[in-house]
Design an enzyme around this catalytic site. Structure first.
Site, mmCIF file in Angstrom:
data_model
loop_
_atom_site.group_PDB
_atom_site.id
_atom_site.type_symbol
_atom_site.label_atom_id
_atom_site.label_comp_id
_atom_site.label_asym_id
_atom_site.label_seq_id
_atom_site.Cartn_x
_atom_site.Cartn_y
_atom_site.Cartn_z
ATOM 1 N N TYR A 8 12.217 -3.278 38.071
ATOM 2 C CA TYR A 8 11.482 -2.806 36.837
ATOM 3 C C TYR A 8 11.880 -3.092 35.764
ATOM 4 C CZ TYR A 8 15.001 1.118 36.127
ATOM 5 O OH TYR A 8 16.005 1.807 35.698
ATOM 6 N N LYS A 25 18.058 -4.944 38.356
ATOM 7 C CA LYS A 25 17.439 -3.655 37.804
ATOM 8 C C LYS A 25 16.290 -3.084 38.973
ATOM 9 C CE LYS A 25 15.481 -1.442 33.483
ATOM 10 N NZ LYS A 25 16.355 -0.345 33.519
ATOM 11 N N GLU A 75 29.114 2.728 34.129
ATOM 12 C CA GLU A 75 28.253 2.967 33.132
ATOM 13 C C GLU A 75 27.246 4.482 33.318
ATOM 14 O OE1 GLU A 75 24.750 0.310 33.978
ATOM 15 O OE2 GLU A 75 25.173 0.467 36.071
ATOM 16 N N LEU A 94 24.442 -2.734 35.046
ATOM 17 C CA LEU A 94 23.271 -3.414 34.497
ATOM 18 C C LEU A 94 23.491 -3.802 32.936
ATOM 19 C CD1 LEU A 94 20.108 -3.939 35.141
ATOM 20 C CD2 LEU A 94 19.810 -2.011 33.502
#
Ligand code: PLP
Length: 287
Positions: free
Chosen positions: A33, A147, A180, A205
């Site tokens: 996505y 992702k 993250e 990411l």
């Protein structure tokens, strides 16, 4: 006005937007996505987002659902139909619908779904006060650079944050370094005034907002380094913040029980937020 979604070639009322029960996205999280910010009627960093979408698809060997010009025209039509000035476009591509079996199906057509929604920008006071993050163990797989819609660890982490009265959870790897957030990249400004964010490899990411902020930091001649940092280093930092297409730059003023700096948003983060908003209103736009 009712929301309109795009599902496999058709614009449909949001309430009726549906995919087949044997869509591999639904059954295996076999899909990817992107989320693109819409700012003042234009898309921000559209091309880098579409480049990342292509990369995610390539890494998983999912066929592109349509050409890039066609995809960009669907994005524009969706914005037009939903009359969005400030908001987000969500697009998802899965390997398609096939009889449930783990290996790639021979003949599935990829599914493409797109939705758009409005978002409100946070009030200045909320930005000034910053948000709280908690630290949690990173339990994700080894390809966080893709992702994918396989977001269960991220969902669990965000829920844990919410239940702790926090906005985000910073995930920590086996070496004790922050990777993250569950839907954001993590940044600190050290006591020496150096901007630090984790180097981009398969552990995170590579945020499009992260990349834009690095570009802006370079332009503003800020001292920065891409490296891992521990939760302890973050707790001692002068400033901390998170970044994403949805949250831009959002100051962090508490990590677990530690207050960061003086408990208010720091000047480097606020400066980058302003620079990002100017970028979103100017050179980052495509309409
Ligand atoms: N890291 C993760 C795990 C994310 O899910 C996201 C955004 O969804 C980000 C970082 C930030 O990426 P971007 O700046 O491209 O929105």
């Amino acid at each position: 006005m009712s929301r309109i979604a795009y599902v496999n070639g058709r614009y449909v009322p949001h309430a009726d937007a549906a995919v087949h029960v044997e869509d591999r996205g639904y059954q295996f999280a076999d899909g990817v996505y992107e989320v693109v910010l819409i700012f003042d009627g234009a898309m921000v960093d559209e091309i880098p987002h579409l480049d990342r979408l292509d990369r995610s698809l390539r890494e998983l060997r999912i066929v592109e659902p349509m050409s890039r010009p066609a995809l960009r025209s669907v994005m524009r039509e969706l914005l037009r139909r939903n009359r969005i000035r400030t908001g987000l476009i969500y697009m998802q591509v899965t390997r398609g619908v096939a009889r449930r079996d783990h290996p790639f199906p021979k003949q599935a057509q990829p599914s493409l779904v797109m939705t758009a929604k409005r978002i409100a920008l946070p009030a200045a006071a909320a930005v000034e006060n910053g948000v709280k993050v908690i630290s949690i163990r990173d339990i994700r797989w080894e390809r966080c650079d893709i992702k994918t819609v396989a977001l269960l660890p991220n969902v669990l982490g965000k829920q844990q944050a919410k239940e702790a009265g926090a906005y985000e959870a910073w995930q920590v790897d086996d070496d004790g370094l922050v990777t993250e957030g569950t839907s954001t990249n993590a940044w600190i400004v050290t006591k020496d005034g150096e901007l630090v964010t984790r180097n981009a490899n398969a552990a995170i990411l590579n945020g499009i907002t992260r990349l834009t902020l690095l570009k802006l930091a370079e332009r503003e001649k800020l001292k920065f380094v891409e490296r891992g940092f521990t939760v302890d280093e973050a707790k001692q930092a002068r400033e901390a913040f998170i970044s994403s297409a949805t949250s831009f730059v959002t100051p962090v003023t508490q990590i677990d029980e530690a207050v960061i700096g003086n408990g208010k948003a720091g000047s480097v983060g606020l400066g980058l937020r302003q620079a990002y908003l100017a970028y979103a209103a100017g050179e980052g736009r495509t309409s």
